[in-house]
Design an enzyme around this catalytic site. Structure first.
Site, short mmCIF file in Angstrom:
data_model
loop_
_atom_site.label_atom_id
_atom_site.label_comp_id
_atom_site.label_asym_id
_atom_site.label_seq_id
_atom_site.Cartn_x
_atom_site.Cartn_y
_atom_site.Cartn_z
N GLY A 149 -9.69 -6.38 -19.24
CA GLY A 149 -9.20 -5.89 -17.97
C GLY A 149 -10.37 -5.48 -17.09
CB CYS A 150 -10.91 -5.65 -13.44
SG CYS A 150 -9.34 -4.94 -12.89
CG HIS A 151 -9.44 -0.47 -13.69
ND1 HIS A 151 -10.03 0.21 -12.64
CD2 HIS A 151 -8.27 -0.95 -13.22
CE1 HIS A 151 -9.23 0.13 -11.57
NE2 HIS A 151 -8.17 -0.57 -11.90
#
Length: 340
Positions: A149-151
């Site tokens: 995931g990006c976060h």
């Protein structure tokens, strides 16, 4: 050439994959699907792609069209990827999934955090987490890759070295992360409308955001994660707070040295005394990290900036695929951001 298929190519991550594949010296995209946009030319939906893909039309998915491809990216919703991946693994060289379908190694977490039951324990166990800076050796020769995931990419890159070195406590870590609106995808949502997002910053997913267990898995520590939506197109800025581990001799200089150690030879991670900026990473696959120690409050501050669609999604997916296929890891990926 590496023959590439992109399943779910009409969304933002799909468009970014097409952009990055266009500049990759070894990749040739031969199949791109977008069921909701089937029959639409890629150049019509994304004019920025027109010079490289003037005749590419998004197709409906046909499993036979993917057979024998060297590399397939899945840019689909979680459950759709989980249904499709078993049909592709073994029939294509490498499958890189950009959803969360294979990110969490503990299958029992899926009902709580994603609302569905994971029914593929063997494939879940075989999937390799696609963050090369932390899992490079496992990625070599991988046939199924779970893109982070990006976060999670931002938080893990700056926190994992500090946790692993034992310089911060593995409980009570706070991660405040700001993301651009493209992180919500291309679908029409009230929160993504211009009048909703412009001149507004909103915290969301309070206490139960689904990236929480993924961050904890990758850094090996407990976190309180709160994402924030900001009025920018792209970018993530993760600002993390932790307490020094008991007995650890912590200073700003020692924190920066701890980060420099594992990242000294990493092509896409910049450790700097400067405060990271999302604009500095725009369009690149780079992550800019720093850390500080506040003696007054006894708090460690660790910060990372990335482009959520590049390093945080499609760029990171290509980086992991490069490793899996034995290609130069930096192929097709920019280290330098766009400015202004």
């Amino acid at each position: 050439m590496t023959r590439v298929g992109i399943i779910g190519a009409s969304g933002y991550t799909g468009a970014e994959l097409l952009r990055l594949c266009a500049q990759h010296p070894e990749f040739e995209v031969v199949y791109a699907t977008g069921d909701s946009n089937a029959g639409t030319y890629a150049a019509d939906l994304y004019p920025s792609l027109a010079t490289h893909y003037p005749d590419m039309m998004f197709e409906s998915f046909d499993p036979s069209r993917a057979d024998g491809l060297d590399l397939v990216f899945l840019g689909l919703p979680h459950e759709a990827s989980m249904a499709l991946a078993p049909q592709l693994v073994g029939t294509v060289g490498c499958v890189v999934d950009l959803s969360a379908a294979y990110r969490l190694k503990d299958a029992s977490l899926y009902p709580t955090w994603y609302g569905f039951t994971h029914d593929q324990p063997a494939l879940l166990a075989d999937a390799v987490y696609g963050l090369p800076e932390l899992h490079r050796d496992e990625l070599k020769g991988a046939t199924l890759i779970a893109t982070p995931g990006c976060h999670v990419t931002a938080a893990a890159l700056v926190l994992a070295p500090l946790v692993r070195a034992g310089v911060i406590e593995p409980t009570g870590i706070v991660v405040n992360s700001i993301t651009g609106i493209s992180g919500a995808g291309r679908g029409l949502k009230q929160t993504s409308l211009f009048c909703s997002a412009d001149e507004d910053v909103t915290a969301y997913g309070l206490l139960d955001h689904r990236h929480t267990p993924e961050i904890e898995q990758e850094i090996g520590a407990q976190v309180l994660f709160t994402p924030h939506l900001a009025p920018m197109n792209r970018g993530i800025l993760a600002t993390c707070y932790a307490k020094p581990a008991s007995g650890a001799d912590v200073s700003t200089d020692s924190l920066l040295r701890t980060l420099c150690g594992p990242y000294a030879s990493e092509p896409f991670v910049l450790v700097s005394n400067a405060s990271p900026s999302t604009k500095a990473t725009l369009g690149s696959n780079s992550a800019h990290v720093t850390a500080r120690f506040d003696e007054r409050t006894g708090t460690v501050i660790a910060i990372c900036a990335i482009d959520n669609l590049a390093k945080g999604a499609s760029g990171g997916a290509i980086q992991a695929a490069n490793v899996a296929l034995g290609l130069p890891e930096t192929a097709g990926l920019a280290k330098v951001g766009l400015y202004p």
